[in-house]
Design an enzyme around this catalytic site. Structure first.
Site, short mmCIF file in Angstrom:
data_model
loop_
_atom_site.label_atom_id
_atom_site.label_comp_id
_atom_site.label_asym_id
_atom_site.label_seq_id
_atom_site.Cartn_x
_atom_site.Cartn_y
_atom_site.Cartn_z
N ARG A 67 0.84 -1.21 0.00
CA ARG A 67 0.00 0.00 0.00
C ARG A 67 0.88 1.26 0.00
NH1 ARG A 67 -1.99 2.44 4.42
NH2 ARG A 67 -2.05 0.54 5.66
N TYR A 120 -15.55 15.35 -16.39
CA TYR A 120 -15.97 13.96 -16.22
C TYR A 120 -16.95 13.93 -15.04
CZ TYR A 120 -15.66 8.99 -15.28
OH TYR A 120 -15.97 7.68 -15.06
N ASP A 192 -6.91 17.82 -15.83
CA ASP A 192 -7.18 16.44 -16.24
C ASP A 192 -6.79 16.33 -17.71
OD1 ASP A 192 -8.33 14.07 -17.18
OD2 ASP A 192 -10.02 14.18 -15.78
N LYS A 217 -7.02 4.98 -19.86
CA LYS A 217 -7.28 5.36 -21.25
C LYS A 217 -6.02 5.20 -22.11
CE LYS A 217 -11.13 6.64 -19.25
NZ LYS A 217 -12.22 5.71 -19.07
C1 LIG Z 1 -11.62 12.71 -18.54
C2 LIG Z 1 -11.69 11.63 -17.51
N1 LIG Z 1 -11.19 11.85 -16.29
C3 LIG Z 1 -11.24 10.92 -15.33
C4 LIG Z 1 -11.82 9.69 -15.56
C5 LIG Z 1 -11.87 8.68 -14.45
O1 LIG Z 1 -10.92 7.69 -14.65
P1 LIG Z 1 -11.12 6.17 -14.17
O2 LIG Z 1 -12.26 5.61 -14.96
O3 LIG Z 1 -9.80 5.56 -14.48
O4 LIG Z 1 -11.43 6.20 -12.72
C6 LIG Z 1 -12.35 9.39 -16.82
C7 LIG Z 1 -12.99 8.10 -17.09
O5 LIG Z 1 -13.71 7.92 -18.06
C8 LIG Z 1 -12.29 10.41 -17.82
O6 LIG Z 1 -12.79 10.20 -19.05
#
Ligand SMILES: Cc1ncc(COP(=O)(O)O)c(C=O)c1O
Length: 400
Positions: A67, A120, A192, A217
């Site tokens: 962890r 998101y 992000d 992604k």
């Molecule tokens: C732009 C964006 N940020 C954050 C996330 C969250 O990531 P995770 O699905 O790996 O938790 C996503 C997921 O689709 C996303 O598209």
């Protein structure tokens, strides 16, 4: 781990992105393993009492407990920090855990955070539903307008968080401009960067303090694992987050890190191939009679085309487009596609198609969807690395 777990990015100084994506962060073990093994252990033994004390005092001296990080997560963190021009990085079990860690580690009751309104969805819900219970104040603004961001600043603003390009319409925010507003206010900026990956956009080089990636992604790229990361510009801030990071416990499992680092090694090949496909598909869609709008930062018709060109080296591989026929046309397209996979997410080697009105946003009314920026005919299209002619042929037979 012959050297106690240290990695050496120095010998890669001056090397290009392709070289660094393959080699950065690598820790050479005593067996000479060319590829890092999965360190599938939850605990690490100490050589003696002095070593135990040293490892507890000094993270770089070794490992304690999974962890608190593993060789696999540490290698991935070092590689991401290098590729993003950061001072250090932390990995997380998911991307959304990385976002929540920003709120957890950097905000306290009475602090105010400004967020882009195009975010998101869970990044937004988390503030609205949960962090508000702990007295964190927030504003959602149109972050494509620097005036709107500046106007939202309050004396207690501590943080600005944007996503660029952002769903659903791939709108672009000015990273350097937002960083300036944040710093003038004594706040930090996080970005992000999930839709771009470190290959196409490096927010820390534009003045951001923190970059967040959903590694699920493009960075992993094979739709077989989830994960997240924060890369920080400031070494002191980064180091100060070690304890909150392992205390929160949303750390990354060794096998997860191993898979993501394997994916990272081919990031540039995959992203450039998918991006080239996306450019061809966006142009095809823009000329199609069933399509009323195409949202893609690689088209000159995109409202922030020039800004995106200034701050990123490519448009990426995500497109959204609107069908003239609305809900019925969206459903029909979803039912007809054969090569494209009906699924959420993005950044994998396979092309994904989703229709929010009949999938993720099915619980909302048509008016509520329009208000959320998700009109009934909106399609999200995450382009993969198949042959673009085959993807276009699939769309051609499916679009009516
Ligand atoms: C732009 C964006 N940020 C954050 C996330 C969250 O990531 P995770 O699905 O790996 O938790 C996503 C997921 O689709 C996303 O598209």
């Amino acid at each position: 781990m012959g050297d106690g777990g240290r990695h050496d990015n120095d010998k890669l100084k001056g090397a290009g992105f392709s070289t660094r994506q393959v080699h950065s962060g690598h820790i050479q073990d005593e067996l000479g393993s060319v590829m890092p093994p999965v360190y599938q252990t939850s605990i690490y033994s100490f050589r003696d009492s002095e070593h135990g004390a040293e490892v507890i005092r000094e993270r770089e001296a070794g490992y304690v407990y999974a962890r608190w990080g593993s060789p696999n997560s540490r290698m991935l963190e070092a590689a991401l920090a290098d590729l993003h021009s950061g001072a250090g990085a932390w990995t997380f079990s998911t991307g959304i855990a990385a976002v929540n860690f920003i709120y957890f580690a950097l905000l306290r009751a009475g602090d105010h955070i400004i967020c882009a309104e195009s975010l998101y969805a869970p990044t937004r819900y988390s503030l609205e539903l949960y962090w508000s219970r702990f007295g964190v104040e927030f504003s959602f603004v149109d972050a494509t307008s620097l005036d709107a961001v500046a106007a939202a600043v309050r004396p207690n603003t501590r943080h600005i968080h944007i996503e660029t390009p952002a769903n659903p319409a791939l709108r672009v925010s000015d990273i350097a401009g937002c960083a300036q507003i944040a710093h003038d206010a004594g706040a930090r900026l996080s970005v992000d960067n999930t839709f771009m990956s470190p290959l196409l956009q490096r927010p820390l080089e534009l003045g951001a303090d923190i970059v967040m990636e959903s590694l699920t992604k493009f960075v992993n790229g094979h739709s077989d694992v989830v994960g997240g990361a924060l890369v920080l510009a400031d070494k002191e801030l980064c180091d100060s987050l070690y304890k909150p990071w392992y205390t929160l416990g949303a750390t990354m499992d060794p096998h997860q890190a191993w898979l993501i680092q394997r994916g990272l090694k081919t990031l540039k090949l995959r992203v450039l191939a998918a991006q080239e496909n996306a450019q061809a598909i966006a142009q095809y869609l823009a000329a199609h009679s069933a399509v009323s709008a195409v949202h893609f930062p690689g088209l000159p018709s995109h409202p922030q085309y020039e800004l995106h060109q200034r701050q990123a080296s490519g448009p990426g591989a995500c497109i959204s487009f609107e069908l003239k026929g609305g809900l019925a046309a969206g459903r029909a397209l979803m039912d007809r596609v054969q090569l494209c996979t009906r699924a959420v997410s993005l950044g994998g080697i396979e092309t994904l198609i989703s229709h929010p009105a009949s999938m993720t946003h099915v619980g909302l009314s048509s008016e509520e969807r329009a208000q959320a920026g998700v009109p009934d005919g909106l399609i999200r299209f995450a382009v993969g690395i198949e042959d673009s002619a085959d993807i276009i042929a699939d769309l051609e037979q499916a679009l009516v």
